[in-house]
Design a protein around this motif. Structure first.
Motif, short mmCIF file in Angstrom:
data_model
loop_
_atom_site.label_atom_id
_atom_site.label_comp_id
_atom_site.label_asym_id
_atom_site.label_seq_id
_atom_site.Cartn_x
_atom_site.Cartn_y
_atom_site.Cartn_z
N SER A 147 0.80 -1.23 0.00
CA SER A 147 0.00 0.00 0.00
C SER A 147 0.84 1.27 0.00
N ASN A 148 2.11 1.18 0.38
CA ASN A 148 2.98 2.37 0.32
C ASN A 148 4.43 1.98 0.57
N VAL A 149 5.25 2.10 -0.46
CA VAL A 149 6.67 1.77 -0.33
C VAL A 149 7.54 3.02 -0.38
N ALA A 150 6.93 4.19 -0.22
CA ALA A 150 7.71 5.44 -0.33
C ALA A 150 8.87 5.47 0.67
N GLU A 151 8.59 5.12 1.92
CA GLU A 151 9.66 5.14 2.93
C GLU A 151 10.74 4.12 2.60
N THR A 152 10.34 2.96 2.13
CA THR A 152 11.30 1.91 1.80
C THR A 152 12.18 2.34 0.63
N VAL A 153 11.58 2.97 -0.37
CA VAL A 153 12.35 3.48 -1.50
C VAL A 153 13.32 4.56 -1.04
N GLU A 154 12.85 5.44 -0.17
CA GLU A 154 13.71 6.50 0.36
C GLU A 154 14.89 5.92 1.11
N GLU A 155 14.65 4.85 1.86
CA GLU A 155 15.69 4.26 2.70
C GLU A 155 16.63 3.34 1.92
N HIS A 156 16.07 2.51 1.04
CA HIS A 156 16.86 1.46 0.41
C HIS A 156 17.07 1.65 -1.09
N GLY A 157 16.38 2.61 -1.68
CA GLY A 157 16.56 2.86 -3.10
C GLY A 157 16.18 1.68 -3.95
N VAL A 158 16.98 1.43 -4.99
CA VAL A 158 16.66 0.38 -5.96
C VAL A 158 16.70 -1.01 -5.33
N ALA A 159 17.35 -1.14 -4.18
CA ALA A 159 17.43 -2.45 -3.51
C ALA A 159 16.06 -2.92 -3.03
N ALA A 160 15.07 -2.02 -2.98
CA ALA A 160 13.73 -2.41 -2.54
C ALA A 160 12.97 -3.19 -3.61
N TYR A 161 13.40 -3.08 -4.86
CA TYR A 161 12.73 -3.77 -5.96
C TYR A 161 12.99 -5.27 -5.87
N PRO A 162 12.01 -6.14 -6.15
CA PRO A 162 10.71 -5.90 -6.78
C PRO A 162 9.54 -5.73 -5.81
#
Length: 485
Positions: free
Chosen positions: A297-312
């Motif tokens: 429902s929201n990965v904004a914080e995860t993207v901010e913290e881990h960047g591309v490593a959060a994918y997929p």
């Protein structure tokens, strides 16, 4: 004035509900008077709102669109009940509304309706049927979610729509999420129409944003970096922006330089998706999997913290990141928190640089605050009193101010009131620390122990409740303290 009818709904005599002893009319924004008795038999929407309320402005635009579309039916009227503080504000706001209002001068009636219907927040829309029976006290939610489709706003109609929603959730797809009416495309910054069908089978991020919102502005570079890296690697990933509340100029200025796609500005799907995903903050990045189902429902914080490593963005990936975060927490030190490149110091009075190494081994409170924030100013003397008492007993203790002030002067003036240390104004470490500790509001007080590990993110509450006795903020100490009291 109110009776309870079958089913538990309250019923009101509109002819006595809306007028006052010396007033039998409502007003239009051009000054025309409309007799209350002309509303007999109509559905009535009581709209509690105010010009100082940001969400009200946004909802007023939505409500006006619905009202104008339903007006030809002739059986619905909206009545604005203002919570404005002065007549000038009322008049300016009311000038944008196509419906009626209780005159601002009749404060007794406006306040009485507030109390009668137990209005706890605005915008608030309560809808009565032609007999004065309350159809719903969630009219704002219904209008925001369903628009004109909510008409005639009866419980039966709302149940029908909710059943449709439930069925849609079970059969969710990119098409059901993004297509509206005859529009089966999203748009690129170049103005090209991209069929939604071309996105099927991809992982898609729905990016809810406001162009001028500071959090969205701060998040944009990181999201752009992640998007470009994934595209360069050939990943089957796309972003569709869901623009919220922007004016056309602001949206175009921001979107024209972005590489991803968007719903058209002010498309009706934008508000529907806000409700569908129960949006509570921006930026929000909802992840839709290749099967069209919601993965997160929201990965904004995860993207901010881990960047591309959060994918997929899969559950397995989040479990992996959680393990990384756990190890990071276990190895956390004060220097890992406060040192970033050449930024290895805090400042004291007169801007004197104090090496972070001088703070190692101390209990440190990170104080997120700002002078413009009334709760911060109210908390400051409480914290100063606790600080001075703790320092008198234990010199291995310090507070560091992390400012959210708007300019250097405001920072300097506020910091001058404080007996402790600070990060320099505008220091980039404040942003990373806010993100790490998920600071959602101020004042926030984070306690870091002598080992550099986080003790609690609720130190403000502890200071408010226990004062200096909250020190050293360990769970063991607080348990002992509470047992002894």
């Amino acid at each position: 004035m109110a009776d309870v009818v079958e089913g538990g709904a309250s019923s009101h005599d509109v002819q006595s509900l809306l007028p006052s002893p010396d007033r039998d009319f409502l007003i239009r924004n051009n000054g025309d008077q409309v007799k209350v008795d002309s509303l007999k038999g109509k559905k009535i929407g009581l709209y509690f709102s105010a010009s100082w309320c940001g969400p009200c402005h946004r909802f007023t635009l939505i409500l006006a669109e619905v009202y104008n579309e339903l007006s030809p039916k002739g059986d619905l009227e909206i009545i604005f009940i203002s919570a404005d503080k002065d007549e000038g504000s009322f008049s300016g706001y009311f000038s944008k509304m196509p419906w009626l209002a209780i005159p601002f001068s009749d404060s007794d009636k406006r306040n009485g309706l507030d109390e009668l219907f137990k209005v706890r927040g605005i915008p608030h829309l309560l809808i009565l049927d032609g007999n004065g029976t309350v159809l719903t006290d969630e009219g704002d939610k219904i209008v925001r979610e369903y628009g004109v489709e909510g008409y005639p706003f009866t419980p039966e109609r709302i149940k029908e729509l909710k059943d449709q929603d439930e069925a849609a959730r079970k059969n969710q797809s990119l098409t059901s999420l993004l297509v509206h009416g005859s529009r089966d495309f999203v748009v690129s910054s170049a103005g090209n129409k991209v069929p939604v069908a071309e996105l099927e089978g991809k992982t898609v991020g729905l990016y809810f944003s406001l162009s001028k919102n500071k959090s969205c502005v701060d998040f944009m570079p990181k999201l752009l970096e992640v998007y470009e890296k994934l595209k360069a690697k050939g990943e089957s990933f796309e972003i569709v922006q869901i623009p919220l509340g922007d004016d056309e100029a602001s949206f175009n200025q921001t979107f024209e330089s972005l590489p991803w796609l968007s719903l058209p500005l002010k498309d009706k799907k934008c508000e529907k998706l806000v409700t569908y995903f129960e949006l509570s903050t921006v930026p929000t990045l909802v992840i839709i999997g290749p099967d069209g189902k919601t993965m997160h429902s929201n990965v904004a914080e995860t993207v901010e913290e881990h960047g591309v490593a959060a994918y997929p963005f899969t559950p397995e990936k989040f479990a992996e990141l959680a393990e990384i975060e756990k190890k990071r927490e276990e190895s956390q030190t004060l220097e890992s928190l406060l040192v970033s490149g050449d930024l290895d110091f805090v400042i004291g009075k007169e801007g004197a640089k104090i090496p972070v190494s001088d703070l190692v081994g101390k209990t440190v409170l990170l104080y997120f605050s700002a002078h413009w924030c009334p709760p911060c100013r109210a908390f400051l003397p409480v914290l100063i009193e606790a600080y001075e008492k703790i320092k008198a007993k234990d010199n291995a203790f310090e507070v560091i101010f992390l400012s959210s002030d708007k300019d250097q002067t405001a920072f300097d003036n506020y910091f001058a009131e404080m007996p402790w240390q600070a990060l320099p104004f505008g220091d980039e470490r404040k942003k990373s620390l806010s993100r790490k500790f998920k600071v959602r509001g101020i004042p926030t007080l984070i306690a870091i122990g002598p080992t550099g590990r986080t003790l609690t993110n609720k130190a403000r509450n502890l200071i408010m409740e226990h004062g200096a006795d909250a020190h050293p903020f360990t769970a063991e100490h607080l348990k002992t303290f509470e047992e002894s009291n």
